[in-house]
Design an enzyme around this catalytic site. Structure first.
Site, mmCIF file in Angstrom:
data_model
loop_
_atom_site.group_PDB
_atom_site.id
_atom_site.type_symbol
_atom_site.label_atom_id
_atom_site.label_comp_id
_atom_site.label_asym_id
_atom_site.label_seq_id
_atom_site.Cartn_x
_atom_site.Cartn_y
_atom_site.Cartn_z
ATOM 1 N N GLY A 142 0.831 -1.200 0.000
ATOM 2 C CA GLY A 142 0.000 0.000 0.000
ATOM 3 C C GLY A 142 0.864 1.247 0.000
ATOM 4 C CB SER A 143 0.056 4.744 0.758
ATOM 5 O OG SER A 143 -0.361 4.759 2.112
ATOM 6 C CB THR A 144 5.230 5.760 1.617
ATOM 7 O OG1 THR A 144 5.785 5.163 0.435
ATOM 8 C CG2 THR A 144 6.363 6.054 2.592
ATOM 9 C CB THR A 151 -0.850 3.016 5.009
ATOM 10 O OG1 THR A 151 -1.852 3.940 4.581
ATOM 11 C CG2 THR A 151 -1.498 1.919 5.832
ATOM 12 N N GLY A 152 2.287 2.542 5.463
ATOM 13 C CA GLY A 152 3.387 1.674 5.868
ATOM 14 C C GLY A 152 4.116 2.196 7.095
ATOM 15 C CD GLU A 190 4.946 -2.992 -3.478
ATOM 16 O OE1 GLU A 190 4.915 -1.743 -3.514
ATOM 17 O OE2 GLU A 190 4.151 -3.699 -4.095
#
Length: 466
Positions: free
Chosen positions: A216-218, A220-221, A238
């Site tokens: 997903g998005s950076t 959210t990561g 990722e």
């Protein structure tokens, strides 16, 4: 939902609509933290036995799961098209399901054999790979079924149990696929909990989930990494990619245009490693722009169940609004719209393929990951400056170089910052090739033996002889 070998309903549901026409497809359950607890408890029980199964049993199970996907691909593909929006044919839902089966089959043939590190008169030292335990999988909406398999296949193959939380935008197809797969597995080994208030937090903080796999998005990561820190979970993240391509002056514009086009617009640009910034040398700039425009204007876009269509809608309102914003801002910032530029007056989240010429660093459509059918094209005369610009952002899954001179392509590739550098293609992934990014785009690696090993812990046996 499917938890501990049984279908589980929910007190609350929400409507799921087709992004192409707004039609109601069905109702998705709303999961809870209690559902997560139940799934994790079942996973722990199932994993205790599964982790001790012989390697060939786990390999044969992955082969069996590949067969399940193949047998049910028609049903799953149609549901995926209705829910996600991508076309049924071409590089769409049927392609995604064939990828799911292929990935399971390829993972079945991988193994993590015992490695003898030392064997002499003093000692024998062996390196073994053992299961992590319970893997929590959090998946996105762009390739929901394929990415779920990217998480499930290596985790199950390495001896783990899996609890998966699909994106709220693509819940139905994931629920159905997991149910079909889980019916072939020991109860509790694979469960799916639908998104709902507190579900993501429950997974990332759960003391009995040993590893999180996330795509997903950076942004959210980063939140997942912070939430997982107190329990020291293993992580494979990722995340975002604002991936650059550099086109050198020796190319034949028409010869490279199709590879560039699909590198950018596969899945309507909704792919993490899609080409999202195109740097083109001044000598071939106009020719490349013309060739890409011709391709864009020839690609049919519409509802995915119509087999004549090659591209579908943007998947959800939030992403549609982002692409619309970036496209609207481009002319105000000095960009020139070659084609597209604004949504057509039609039902659904359809946005035309949009090419922005005369783009420059600092423009919103260049600096932000579009994740949709929009590509900025930046002119350059100095290749060193093009490389500097390509490396100027911090989300680097992939990059590409387009040239007839492979040696020069390799030289430039060595100077680009990204997890994968392609020469004369962009975005290809395969189950045997490790995949991961640089800087803020990923933590860890997926695919290949390296990705399988990331779903295991190393355990050393050190036997004294003397």
């Amino acid at each position: 939902m499917w938890i501990d070998g049984a279908a589980i309903g929910a007190k609350e549901t929400r409507e799921v609509h087709d992004p192409a026409n707004g039609e109601l497809i069905g109702l998705a359950p709303v999961g809870t933290a209690t559902d997560v607890d139940r799934a994790v408890s079942a996973a722990m029980r199932a994993q205790a036995d599964w982790g001790s199964q012989p390697d060939e049993v786990r390999a044969e199970t992955c082969r069996k799961l590949a067969g399940v996907i193949t047998q049910n691909s028609g049903e799953l593909a149609r549901l995926l098209t209705r829910e996600q929006g991508k076309p049924l044919k071409g590089i769409g839902s049927e392609f995604e399901l064939s990828g799911c089966a292929a990935w399971l089959g390829a993972t079945a043939e991988m193994s993590l054999p015992v490695k003898v590190i030392q064997d002499d008169e003093a000692a024998r030292v062996e390196q073994h790979y053992v299961p992590v335990g319970v893997v929590g999988s959090i998946t996105p909406w762009n390739w929901p079924l394929l990415i779920a398999i990217w998480h499930i296949a290596p985790a199950i193959r390495a001896g783990n149990a899996v609890v998966i939380k699909p994106s709220p935008y693509t819940t139905l197809s994931t629920l159905r696929m997991v149910e079909l797969l889980a019916r072939e597995l020991p109860d509790g080994l694979l469960s799916v909990v639908a998104d709902g208030p507190g579900v993501g937090e429950a997974m990332t903080t759960h003391p009995d989930i040993d590893k999180i796999m996330f795509t997903g998005s950076t942004a959210t990561g980063k939140k997942i990494m912070a939430a997982a820190a107190p329990t020291l979970k293993k992580l494979t993240l990722e995340m975002g990619g604002n991936d650059a391509g550099i086109v050198l002056p020796d190319v034949d514009a028409k010869a490279v245009a199709e590879g560039i086009f699909w590198g950018a617009f596969l899945n309507n640009g909704q792919t993490c490693a899609a080409l999202k910034r195109l740097y083109v040398h001044d000598d071939v700039y106009d020719e490349v722009c013309a060739a890409l425009t011709e391709l864009a204007n020839a690609v049919p876009m519409g509802e995915g169940l119509d087999e004549n269509n090659v591209l579908g809608p943007v998947q959800n309102a939030m992403q549609f609004e982002k692409v619309s914003r970036l496209a609207a801002a481009a002319p105000e910032e000095g960009g020139r719209v070659l084609t597209g530029g604004s949504a057509r007056g039609r039902t659904g989240f359809f946005f035309p393929i949009t090419l922005i010429a005369d783009a420059k660093e600092g423009m919103a459509c260049v600096d932000e990951e579009q994740f949709g059918p929009l590509l900025p094209i930046i002119r350059f005369t100095d290749v060193d400056d093009a490389i500097r610009q390509a490396n100027s952002l911090d989300v680097d899954l992939a990059a590409s170089v387009w040239t007839k001179d492979i040696d020069q392509g390799r030289e430039i590739a060595e100077r680009l910052v990204a997890g994968t550098i392609y020469v004369n293609k962009h975005g290809e992934v395969a189950p045997h090739i490790p995949f991961g990014g640089a800087r803020y785009s990923s933590m860890g690696v997926e695919f290949g033996i390296e990705g399988l090993a990331a779903c295991a812990n190393i355990k050393i046996y050190n036997f004294a002889k003397a």
